[in-house]
Design an enzyme around this catalytic site. Structure first.
Site, PDB file in Angstrom:
ATOM      1  N   CYS A   1      15.624  11.168 -12.202  1.00  0.00           N
ATOM      2  CA  CYS A   1      15.280  12.586 -12.173  1.00  0.00           C
ATOM      3  C   CYS A   1      14.278  13.006 -13.246  1.00  0.00           C
ATOM      4  CB  CYS A   1      16.540  13.444 -12.307  1.00  0.00           C
ATOM      5  SG  CYS A   1      17.732  13.191 -10.978  1.00  0.00           S
TER       6      CYS A   1
ATOM      7  N   HIS B   1      15.886  20.649  -6.258  1.00  0.00           N
ATOM      8  CA  HIS B   1      15.646  19.533  -7.170  1.00  0.00           C
ATOM      9  C   HIS B   1      15.025  18.357  -6.426  1.00  0.00           C
ATOM     10  CE1 HIS B   1      16.059  16.504 -10.129  1.00  0.00           C
ATOM     11  NE2 HIS B   1      17.331  16.177  -9.927  1.00  0.00           N
TER      12      HIS B   1
ATOM     13  N   CYS C   1      18.849  15.408 -17.090  1.00  0.00           N
ATOM     14  CA  CYS C   1      19.863  14.361 -16.980  1.00  0.00           C
ATOM     15  C   CYS C   1      19.296  13.282 -16.061  1.00  0.00           C
ATOM     16  CB  CYS C   1      21.162  14.919 -16.413  1.00  0.00           C
ATOM     17  SG  CYS C   1      21.007  15.721 -14.804  1.00  0.00           S
TER      18      CYS C   1
ATOM     19  N   GLY D   1      20.287   9.811 -13.679  1.00  0.00           N
ATOM     20  CA  GLY D   1      21.282   8.954 -13.059  1.00  0.00           C
ATOM     21  C   GLY D   1      21.387   7.614 -13.764  1.00  0.00           C
TER      22      GLY D   1
END
Length: 416
Positions: free
Chosen positions: A114, A370, A400, A402
Site C-alpha cells: 500500500c 484505496h 500501513c 501488508g
C-alpha cells in the site's frame, strides 16, 4: 552566488530546531513541481472498470505533460508503484512512450504494497539527491477491478513452520480484527471515526476542495447489460457516500467473521481504481525551468512490526521519521494516515495522540477509496492541496503496509 552562500551558511550553522532545519531553502533541495491525481472510482462498477492499468497510466502521463507544460525530454526516469500487476514495468514503459515521453526517458515499477506510491516518490527523490538523475516522475497506480493482492497459493512448508512468517498470509480484514481485539478498539469508536471520514470527504467535495488536485480523465465505459460503450470524462471521486452517519454504520453487518465482529464494509477502505503522479527535481533545476515549486521533499522512512497487526504501521514509522529530523508532532501542521481499516486508524490516532483536527482533513480511504499503490502518492497530492488551502507548512503522510510494515514521508509546503 548569494543564494549559494546562504545555503552554505545554513548547512554549517547550528539550527535552533529541527523545524528550522527542514524549512531552510537550498538549491540542492529535492522539490515537487506538480502533484495531481485522477478521480478515484469504484472498482468493478465505476468509471475506470473498463480501463486497464496501461490505459490508466497513459491517460495519467498525458495529464502530467499537459499540466506541467514541461518538455517531456527533461524527465530522466519514471517510477510507477503498483501492487496487483507483475507486468506493470511493461505497461509504464509503453505508456510513457505513447504519452509523449521520448525513449531517452527510463521507466520502472516497484511494489511495497500500500505504500508503493510513496516508495516511488522516495525512489525518485533519492536518485535526484545523489545526482543519478536531475528530474523524475513518481506514480502510484492501481486497477483493483483488474487485479488484487491475494496470494495464489500458500507459502512453502519451510516458511509456514515459522508462525510469524505464516502470518504474512493473513487477509487484511483478519489483521484489522486482530487490532480491534488486541487493543480493545471497539466497534463504536471505529464507526464514529468512519462516519467522520465520510462527513469530511462529503464536505470537501461539496466545497470544491478536491478540484485543484484532480485532473479530468477521458475514458470509455461499457454498459454491462447492453454491451454498449460510451466515452465519459471523469472529474469527481465516486466512493463518497453522502449522508453516511454513525447510526447507519452501526447497522452494517460484520465482514470478517469468524475472526471478529468489529470491521465491516462501512468502516473499511473501499476497493477502488485510480492513479496519482508527483513530479520532482532539484530546486535549482525547477527555478531554471520556471517550474512552480509546490513543496520540498524532506524525507521518508520505513519500519517493521508483527504482520498480524500490520495496519498500525504508522505508529512505528511516524516516530522513527520524526526522530530522524528532530521533530515532534507539534511541528507538523497536517497529517495524512491511510484508513485501510478504522480499527487501525483509531489506534494510530490515539496511540500517537494526534490532534484529529489536523488528520485526514478531507477524509481518507474509508470515504475516498484505496487503490492500493495509488494511495501513498494520493496522500501527498491531497495533503499539499489542503496545505495550500489552509496556508499550512509541514505535511506528514504515512501508510500501513501488508505483511507488517509502516512507511512515512515528510514534506514542506511552499505555496503559502
Amino acid at each position: 552566488m548569494t543564494e549559494r552562500l546562504k545555503s552554505i551558511v545554513a548547512q554549517i550553522s547550528p539550527s535552533t530546531s529541527g523545524l528550522s532545519a527542514i524549512t531552510t531553502k537550498n538549491p540542492d533541495d529535492v522539490v515537487i513541481t506538480l502533484a495531481i491525481r485522477t478521480p478515484l472510482t469504484k472498482a468493478h462498477k465505476g468509471g475506470f472498470k473498463d480501463t486497464t492499468l496501461d490505459g490508466l497510466l497513459v491517460k495519467t502521463l498525458k495529464q502530467v505533460i499537459a499540466q506541467s507544460k514541461l518538455d517531456p525530454a527533461v524527465v530522466d526516469d519514471i517510477c510507477c508503484g503498483n501492487v496487483s500487476d507483475a507486468k506493470a514495468a511493461y505497461y509504464v514503459r509503453a505508456a510513457m512512450l505513447a504519452a509523449g515521453f521520448p525513449n531517452t526517458t527510463s521507466g520502472s515499477s516497484l511494489n511495497r504494497f500500500c505504500s508503493s506510491g510513496l516508495k516511488a516518490v522516495q525512489d525518485i527523490a533519492n536518485q535526484i539527491a545523489v545526482g543519478a538523475i536531475e528530474c523524475g516522475l513518481a506514480i502510484g497506480a492501481e486497477s483493483m477491478t483488474q487485479g488484487g493482492d491475494r496470494l495464489e497459493r500458500p507459502f512453502v512448508d519451510e516458511i509456514l513452520a515459522n508462525p510469524e512468517a505464516a502470518d504474512c498470509m493473513m487477509p487484511m480484514g483478519h489483521t484489522s480484527e486482530n487490532v480491534g481485539k488486541d487493543f480493545n478498539i471497539s466497534r463504536e469508536r471505529q464507526d464514529r471515526f468512519a462516519a467522520e471520514s465520510y462527513r469530511r470527504a462529503e464536505a470537501a467535495q461539496k466545497a470544491g476542495w478536491f478540484d485543484d488536485e484532480i485532473v479530468p480523465i477521458k475514458t470509455t465505459i461499457k454498459d454491462p447489460k447492453t454491451g454498449e460503450t460510451k466515452e465519459v470524462t471523469l472529474t469527481k471521486d465516486e466512493g463518497i457516500r453522502a449522508g453516511t452517519t454513525f447510526e447507519s454504520l452501526q447497522k452494517v453487518k460484520p465482514a470478517f467473521l469468524p475472526h471478529g465482529d468489529r470491521s465491516h464494509a462501512g468502516n473499511s477502505s473501499q476497493l477502488t481504481d485510480g492513479a496519482a503522479a508527483v513530479l520532482l527535481m532539484k530546486r535549482s533545476k525547477a527555478e531554471a525551468l520556471g517550474q512552480p515549486i509546490l513543496a520540498k521533499y524532506v524525507g521518508a522512512t520505513v519500519a517493521g512490526l508483527p504482520p498480524r497487526i500490520m495496519g498500525i504501521g504508522p505508529s512505528v514509522a511516524i516516530p522513527k521519521l520524526l526522530s530522524q529530523f528532530k521533530l515532534t508532532l507539534d511541528d507538523v501542521d497536517l497529517i495524512e494516515i491511510n484508513e485501510a481499516f478504522a480499527s487501525m486508524a483509531v489506534y494510530c490516532l490515539e496511540t500517537l495522540k494526534i490532534d484529529h483536527s489536523k488528520l485526514n482533513v478531507r477524509g481518507g480511504a474509508i470515504a475516498l477509496g484505496h487503490p492500493l499503490a495509488c494511495t501513498g502518492a494520493r496522500q501527498i497530492v491531497t495533503g499539499l492541496s489542503e496545505c495550500r488551502r489552509q496556508k499550512k507548512k509541514v505535511l506528514l503522510t504515512s501508510m500501513c503496509i501488508g505483511t507488517g510494515m509502516g512507511m512515512a514521508g515528510l514534506f514542506v509546503n511552499e505555496q503559502l
